[in-house]
Design a protein around this motif. Structure first.
Motif, short mmCIF file in Angstrom:
data_model
loop_
_atom_site.label_atom_id
_atom_site.label_comp_id
_atom_site.label_asym_id
_atom_site.label_seq_id
_atom_site.Cartn_x
_atom_site.Cartn_y
_atom_site.Cartn_z
N ASP A 397 0.88 -1.15 0.00
CA ASP A 397 0.00 0.00 0.00
C ASP A 397 0.92 1.21 0.00
OD1 ASP A 397 -2.33 1.56 0.45
OD2 ASP A 397 -1.78 1.71 2.57
N THR A 399 0.12 4.95 1.04
CA THR A 399 0.02 5.93 2.13
C THR A 399 0.23 5.30 3.49
OG1 THR A 399 -1.63 6.96 0.75
CG2 THR A 399 -1.40 7.82 2.98
N GLU A 431 -13.14 16.34 7.97
CA GLU A 431 -12.21 15.23 8.23
C GLU A 431 -12.15 14.83 9.70
OE1 GLU A 431 -10.82 13.56 5.99
OE2 GLU A 431 -10.19 14.77 4.28
N HIS A 436 -8.28 8.38 8.80
CA HIS A 436 -7.35 8.32 7.68
C HIS A 436 -6.20 9.28 7.93
CE1 HIS A 436 -5.90 8.22 3.54
NE2 HIS A 436 -6.68 7.17 3.36
N GLY A 468 -11.24 5.01 -0.04
CA GLY A 468 -10.57 5.21 -1.33
C GLY A 468 -11.08 6.40 -2.10
N THR A 546 -2.33 1.94 -4.92
CA THR A 546 -2.81 3.11 -4.21
C THR A 546 -4.11 3.65 -4.77
OG1 THR A 546 -2.28 5.37 -3.54
CG2 THR A 546 -1.33 4.61 -5.61
N GLY A 547 -4.84 4.32 -3.92
CA GLY A 547 -6.05 4.99 -4.34
C GLY A 547 -5.74 6.38 -4.87
N LYS A 574 -8.02 -3.23 -5.10
CA LYS A 574 -6.78 -3.78 -4.55
C LYS A 574 -6.95 -5.27 -4.31
CE LYS A 574 -5.41 0.45 -2.11
NZ LYS A 574 -5.06 1.05 -0.83
N ASN A 596 -8.30 1.40 5.84
CA ASN A 596 -8.94 1.11 4.55
C ASN A 596 -8.53 -0.22 3.94
OD1 ASN A 596 -10.43 3.32 4.36
ND2 ASN A 596 -9.17 4.41 2.88
#
Ligand code: ADP
Ligand code: MG
Length: 697
Positions: A397, A399, A431, A436, A468, A546-547, A574, A596
Motif C-alpha cells: 500500500d 500511504t 475530516e 485516515h 478510497g 494506491t487509491g 486492490k 482502509n
C-alpha cells in the motif's frame, strides 16, 4: 465449546500423539495436543459438553494416570518436586553408569549376571511399570513398551551390557530432552514477560498498589522510573524516556511528555509519570501481544500436520519390519542363526519411536514465533511462517506504508467566495471524524493555524466516509464533499482536475466546487531498503497499490525502483489485484497500514499490517503485525521464515534419514544396539537442539 487445559507430567512426544488420537476417538470431540506448550485444546460439539469433558478426563487418566490436567495458565514452571526428582534420577543414572563399566570386568560370571539384573531394574523400574500399565490398556506400540521388549530380548540372547545400556541411555536421553525443551519454553516465555502485574493507583492524594483488573478507563496511575507501563494510557503530568524495545524489538528510547499516548509493555526510563488509563487490562497492548503469541503456538503449520500423520504410520511399519527380520531370514537357514536375527529385530524396536520428529518440528515453529515476537513482529500462527517462506510476490500500500503518511499542506486554492482559511476550516471539520492519515494531517494543520479555535463537532452531521474516495458530511448545515476526483464526479459536481505533484483534495460545498487543497507526503527513509532487500531475496514481483493518482503513484514507485504502480484504486480493486496474483499460483504478501486495507489484508496469502498496534481492525485482519513503521521488516520476516522452514526441513530429513540409514545397517548386521539407541535418543536431542536455532536472531 472450546476448552483449554495444560497437561502436566506428560513426558514423551509420542505419548502426546497417541493420547490425542485416543481422545479423538470419543464422539463429538476434536482434540489437539501441543507437546511443546503442553496445551490441550478440546472442541466439544456434543449436547452435554460437561459430560463429554468428564469422559475426556477419564480417558486421559486411563491412558496414563500420572498425567495431570491443570487449568490453562500463561506459563508452565517445573515444580520444585519435579526438579528434585530429576536430580535424584541423574545421580542414580550416573552411579549405574559407573557400575556398569566396572561390572564389565567382573571375573565371576554369576555375580556379574546378578549385578546386571540389579542395574537393569535400578535403571528401568519406572519404565517397566509404565510399560506394564500400557499393556493393560492395550497400547503395544507405545515407546516404553517397545524399549522394554528390546532390552529384555537382549538379556535373553545374552547381550547383558547392551540391555542395561539401552535403558540407561534411554533414560539419560529423556532427561536431556526434558531439560532442552523446558529451557526453550522458558526462554520464549521470558520473552513475553513484559506484563507488569500491578499498577500504582492514584486517588488524588495518595498511591496504592492495585492489580490491573481493578482499574478502569479514566483512573489515574503513577508510573515510576524503571517500571513497565502497566496499561495503555495517556500522560497527564511528567516527561520521561520510554524504552519500547519489548514492543518493537528496537533499543531506541523515545521522549514522552504530557498529552502523549503510551503503550503498555514499554519501560519508563527517567522520571515518574502521572497517567490516565485509556484501556483496561484485557484490551491493553501487552495482553494482546501475549494473547497473540499464545494463540499463534496453537495454530499448526502444514509440516507439523504432515509429521503427525507420518508418525502414525512410521512406528507400525518399523515394528512390522522387525517381525519380518526376526522370522523370515532364519527360515532359509534352518533356524541355526535365529538369535542373530532376533537381535537385529530388537534393534529395530529401539529405533521405532518417531519422537525426534514429533517434538522437533513444533518446537522449531514455537521457537521461531517467540523470536519473531522479540524482533517486534507478531505472527498469528505457524502456518503463516510457512506462507511467508513461500512468498514470491509483495504488494505494498502507499500511504502510511511506503510513505510517512504525515501530509503537509502545500497549497490551498479557494474558488468563488471562500477564503483560504475558510476552505481549510471546512476541510478540517469534514475530516475530524476520520482515522485516515490524510484526515489527521488536515486537522492538524488547521489546528496549527486556527489560533486556538477548536473543532466543534456539533456542526457536523450526516457523516459518511467512502474508502478510497473521501468524505461527505453536512458542515455548518451545508452538504460538503472532500476527496479525490472520483468522489466529486460521482456527485455530479462541476469542477476541473488539477494535474500536479502531490495529492489533490477537491472540496465541494452545496454541490458547488469550492476549491482544492494540495497535500504532500514524504517517502520513508526505510522504504528504499525495504524494496532493495526484497529484491536481494529474489522476489521480483513487487508492486505498489494506491487509491491516489497516477502522478503520485509513479513518482513514488520510480523513486523506489518498483516497476509497476497500480493507481486510482478503490479498496475492492486492490483485492482484485491480489486475487489475480494468487489465482495465478503466487503466494502474495500484502503490506498495509491497516487503514482502509482490511479487505486486502484478509485476501492476501499473508496480510501484513504495520505500526498500528492500536488499531483493532488492522490487527484483526492481518496475519502478521509489524510493531514498527518500517517496511524493511517485511524482507527481514521473509528471510527469517525461510530459515525456520529450513530448520524444520533439516529436522525432518535429518531424523528420518539417520533413522533409515541405521535401520538399513542393522538389517544387514553392520550395527548393534548402541547405534540404535543413538538413532533414537541422539537424533532426538540433535533435532531439539537444532530447533532451538530458530530462536536466534
Ligand atoms: P492509499 O491506497 O494510498 O492508502 P486510500 O485508498 O486510503 O489511499 O485513499 C485513496 C484516495 O482517496 C486518497 O489519495 C484521497 O484522494 C482519497 N481519500 C481517501 N480517504 C480520504 C479522506 N478521509 N479525505 C480525503 N480524501 C480521501
Ligand atoms: Mg492506505
Amino acid at each position: 465449546m472450546e476448552y483449554k487445559f495444560k497437561l502436566l507430567k506428560i513426558h514423551c512426544a509420542g505419548c502426546a500423539l497417541a493420547l490425542e488420537q485416543k481422545i479423538n476417538e470419543i464422539p463429538d470431540v476434536v482434540a489437539e495436543i501441543n507437546f511443546v506448550t503442553k496445551l490441550i485444546k478440546l472442541n466439544i460439539t456434543s449436547d452435554c459438553p460437561a459430560e463429554t469433558l468428564t469422559e475426556v478426563k477419564k480417558t486421559i487418566s486411563k491412558f496414563d494416570h500420572q498425567i495431570e490436567i491443570a487449568d490453562y495458565v500463561d506459563t508452565v514452571e517445573i515444580s520444585e518436586k519435579e526438579r528434585k526428582s530429576r536430580e535424584k534420577n541423574i545421580i542414580k543414572l550416573s552411579v549405574a553408569f559407573v557400575l556398569l563399566i566396572v561390572n564389565f570386568f567382573m571375573p565371576v560370571f554369576w555375580i556379574q549376571i546378578c549385578i546386571y539384573v540389579f542395574l537393569y531394574l535400578l535403571v528401568s523400574y519406572r519404565v517397566l511399570f509404565s510399560a506394564a500399565r500400557n499393556i493393560l490398556h492395550g497400547k503395544i506400540f507405545d515407546e516404553t513398551f517397545l524399549m522394554v521388549i528390546a532390552s529384555i530380548g537382549a538379556f535373553v540372547i545374552g547381550e547383558y551390557t547392551e540391555a542395561v545400556a539401552v535403558m540407561l541411555l534411554y533414560s539419560v536421553g529423556e532427561i536431556l530432552e526434558d531439560v532442552a525443551v523446558g529451557k526453550s519454553r522458558k526462554t520464549i516465555e521470558s520473552l513475553l514477560e513484559i506484563k507488569q502485574p500491578y499498577a500504582n493507583y492514584f486517588d488524588g492524594e495518595s498511591e496504592t498498589k492495585v492489580s490491573l483488573g481493578e482499574l478502569s478507563v479514566g483512573d489515574l496511575i503513577r508510573i515510576k522510573p524503571g517500571e513497565r507501563v502497566p496499561l495503555d494510557c495517556e500522560i497527564i503530568e511528567g516527561t520521561s524516556y520510554l524504552d519500547m524495545s519489548a514492543l518493537t524489538g528496537e533499543t531506541k528510547e523515545v521522549i514522552v511528555k504530557a498529552g502523549d499516548h503510551i503503550l503498555s509493555g514499554s519501560i519508563n526510563g527517567s522520571s515518574a509519570l502521572l497517567c490516565k488509563v485509556e484501556k483496561c487490562e484485557k484490551e491493553s497492548t501487552v495482553s494482546r501481544i501475549v494473547d497473540m503469541v499464545q494463540k499463534a503456538s496453537e495454530t499448526k503449520a502444514k509440516t507439523e500436520k504432515f509429521i503427525s500423520r507420518f508418525s502414525r504410520i512410521y512406528t507400525p511399519v518399523v515394528i512390522a519390519l522387525a517381525v519380518i527380520i526376526a522370522f523370515i531370514p532364519p527360515i532359509f537357514s534352518g533356524y541355526s542363526n535365529f538369535s542373530t536375527y532376533a537381535y537385529r529385530a530388537l534393534c529395530f524396536l529401539v529405533v521405532s519411536c518417531p519422537c525426534a520428529l514429533v517434538i522437533s518440528v513444533p518446537l522449531t515453529y514455537f521457537a521461531s514465533i517467540g523470536s519473531f515476537a522479540r524482533a517486534g513482529i507478531m505472527v498469528k500462527g505457524a502456518n503463516f511462517i510457512e506462507a511467508l517462506a513461500k512468498t514470491n510476490a509483495v504488494v505494498f500500500d502507499k500511504t502510511g506504508t511506503l510513505t510517512k503518511g504525515n501530509f503537509e499542506v502545500a497549497e490551498i486554492v479557494p474558488i468563488g467566495e471562500h477564503t483560504k482559511e475558510e476552505l481549510l476550516e471546512t476541510a478540517a471539520y469534514a475530516e475530524s471524524f476520520s482515522n485516515h492519515r490524510i484526515a489527521k494531517s488536515i486537522v492538524e494543520s488547521y489546528l496549527e493555524q486556527s489560533e486556538g479555535k477548536q473543532i466543534n463537532q456539533a456542526w457536523i452531521n450526516d457523516y459518511t466516509e467512502f474508502a478510497g474516495k473521501g468524505i461527505k458530511a453536512s458542515i455548518f448545515m451545508q452538504e460538503t464533499l472532500i476527496g479525490n476526483a472520483k468522489l466529486l464526479k460521482e456527485y455530479g459536481v462541476k469542477f476541473y482536475e488539477v494535474n500536479r505533484t502531490g495529492t489533490v483534495l477537491y472540496v465541494a460545498v452545496s454541490g458547488k466546487f469550492a476549491g482544492y487543497i494540495v497535500i504532500e507526503d514524504k517517502i520513508k527513509e526505510d522504504s528504499l531498503n525495504a524494496i532493495r532487500n526484497l529484491k536481494a531475496l529474489k522476489i521480483t514481483d513487487i508492486s505498489l497499490c494506491t487509491g491516489d493518482t497516477e502522478n503520485v503513484a509513479t513518482t513514488v514507485s520510480s523513486k523506489l525502483g518498483i516497476k509497476k504502480p497500480y493507481f486510482g484504486l478503490l479498496p475492492e480493486d486492490k483485492v482484485a489485484i491480489i486475487t489475480e496474483k494468487t489465482s495465478s499460483g503466487k503466494t502474495v504478501a500484502f503490506v498495509g497500514d491497516g487503514i482502509n486495507d482490511a479487505p486486502s489484508l484478509a485476501s492476501a496469502s499473508v496480510g501484513i499490517s504495520m505500526g498500528n498496534l492500536g488499531s483493532d481492525i488492522a490487527v484483526e485482519a492481518s496475519d502478521l503485525v509489524l510493531m514498527t513503521d518500517e517496511p524493511s521488516k517485511v524482507a527481514y520476516a521473509i528471510k527469517k521464515a525461510k530459515r525456520t522452514k529450513r530448520i524444520a526441513l533439516q529436522n525432518i530429513i535429518g531424523s528420518i534419514g539417520i533413522k533409515v540409514a541405521i535401520l538399513i545397517l542393522i538389517a544387514f548386521g553392520f550395527s548393534g544396539m548402541w547405534l540404535a539407541v543413538f538413532a533414537d535418543v541422539g537424533v532426538n536431542l540433535l533435532a531439539v537442539l537444532n530447533s532451538l536455532r530458530a530462536m536466534l536472531k
